[in-house]
Write a protein that holds these residues in place. Sequence first.
Motif, PDB file in Angstrom:
ATOM      1  N   ALA A 134       0.877  -1.174   0.025  1.00  0.00           N
ATOM      2  CA  ALA A 134      -0.155   0.005  -0.023  1.00  0.00           C
ATOM      3  C   ALA A 134       0.813   1.285  -0.049  1.00  0.00           C
ATOM      4  N   THR A 135       1.832   1.327   0.779  1.00  0.00           N
ATOM      5  CA  THR A 135       2.835   2.399   0.953  1.00  0.00           C
ATOM      6  C   THR A 135       3.458   2.713  -0.531  1.00  0.00           C
ATOM      7  N   PHE A 136       3.839   1.556  -1.281  1.00  0.00           N
ATOM      8  CA  PHE A 136       4.604   1.843  -2.535  1.00  0.00           C
ATOM      9  C   PHE A 136       3.540   2.416  -3.329  1.00  0.00           C
ATOM     10  N   ALA A 143       0.841  -1.518  -9.470  1.00  0.00           N
ATOM     11  CA  ALA A 143       0.710  -2.954  -8.515  1.00  0.00           C
ATOM     12  C   ALA A 143       1.257  -3.953  -9.436  1.00  0.00           C
ATOM     13  N   ASN A 144       1.280  -3.776 -11.037  1.00  0.00           N
ATOM     14  CA  ASN A 144       1.883  -4.876 -11.631  1.00  0.00           C
ATOM     15  C   ASN A 144       3.354  -5.182 -11.442  1.00  0.00           C
ATOM     16  N   ASN A 145       3.956  -4.176 -10.811  1.00  0.00           N
ATOM     17  CA  ASN A 145       5.438  -4.228 -10.619  1.00  0.00           C
ATOM     18  C   ASN A 145       5.772  -4.837  -9.364  1.00  0.00           C
ATOM     19  N   MET A 146       4.719  -5.063  -8.668  1.00  0.00           N
ATOM     20  CA  MET A 146       4.781  -5.576  -7.299  1.00  0.00           C
ATOM     21  C   MET A 146       3.927  -6.742  -7.060  1.00  0.00           C
ATOM     22  N   LYS A 147       3.955  -7.761  -7.835  1.00  0.00           N
ATOM     23  CA  LYS A 147       3.224  -9.069  -7.613  1.00  0.00           C
ATOM     24  C   LYS A 147       3.833 -10.023  -6.663  1.00  0.00           C
TER      25      LYS A 147
END
Length: 238
Positions: A134-136, A143-147
Motif C-alpha cells: 500500500a505504501t509503494f 501494482a503490476n510491478n509488485m506481484k
Amino acid sequence: EEEVREGLRKAAHDQDQPALRACVERWREAGMSTDEDLYKFATGVSRELEIQSVLREAVRRRSLTDIEKAMGLVRERGLADRLRVDMAEAERVAESLRLLERLRHEVLQLNQSTISEIRSYSNPPKPVHKVMLATFLLLGEDANNMKSWQDVRLLVGKTGKENLKRRVQQCEVKKIRPEVAGTARRILSKFDLDQLRDVSAGAAAFFIWAQGMVQEVEERQKETPLDKETASGAAPDN
C-alpha cells in the motif's frame, strides 16, 4: 448621488464583492465624501469579504502555510468572531494537515536498521507485506510491478533518489489518484495498528503514514458546505 448610494447600499447588503468594488469606484469618481457612514460600512464589508475569500481559497487548496497565514490575518483584523464558521473549518483542515506532517516525520525518523529489518524478511508476516505494498502504491509504483514480496523488497532496499524515506519526504498528496488511494485503503482496512506493532515497528510507522495519506486524498475529494456556498454565490451567514 442618491443612485450611487442606493447601489452601494444594495451591494453591501447582498455581500456582492464585484458590485461593491464597482460601486465604491463610482462613489469616488462622483467625488462623494468617504466619511459617510454608508461608505465606511460598505468598504468594511468589502474588506471582510476579501479576507474571507483568501481564507477559503487557502482551505480549498489545503495549504497549511497559507491557511495559518490567512487565519492570522483574520485575527489581526478582528474578524475571527464574524468569520467563525470559516475559521472553524480552517482550523479543522489545518489540524488534519499538521497531523499528516507529524506522520511523515515519524517515518523520516526511522533509523536505517528498522528499514533493513523490513527488507530482511524472506517471507514476511502478511501485514508487513500488504502495508508496504500500500505504501509503494501511494508513492506511485504500479501494482503490476509488485506481484511478489521480492518485488516489494527490492523497492524497500533502493538507495539514492529512490530511497524509501526520501520518497516519503517528497510524496505530494495532490499527485495521488483517488483510485490508488481507494486501493490502498482496501488493503490497509484488513489490519489494525496493534497487529503491525506486534510484528514490525517500521511497518507500523508506514501503516499510520499510509492511512493518513489516504484520508487526506479522500478529504480533498469532498466538497465542503463552504465550497457549495461559494460556488452558488451565496453570502455567508456570519
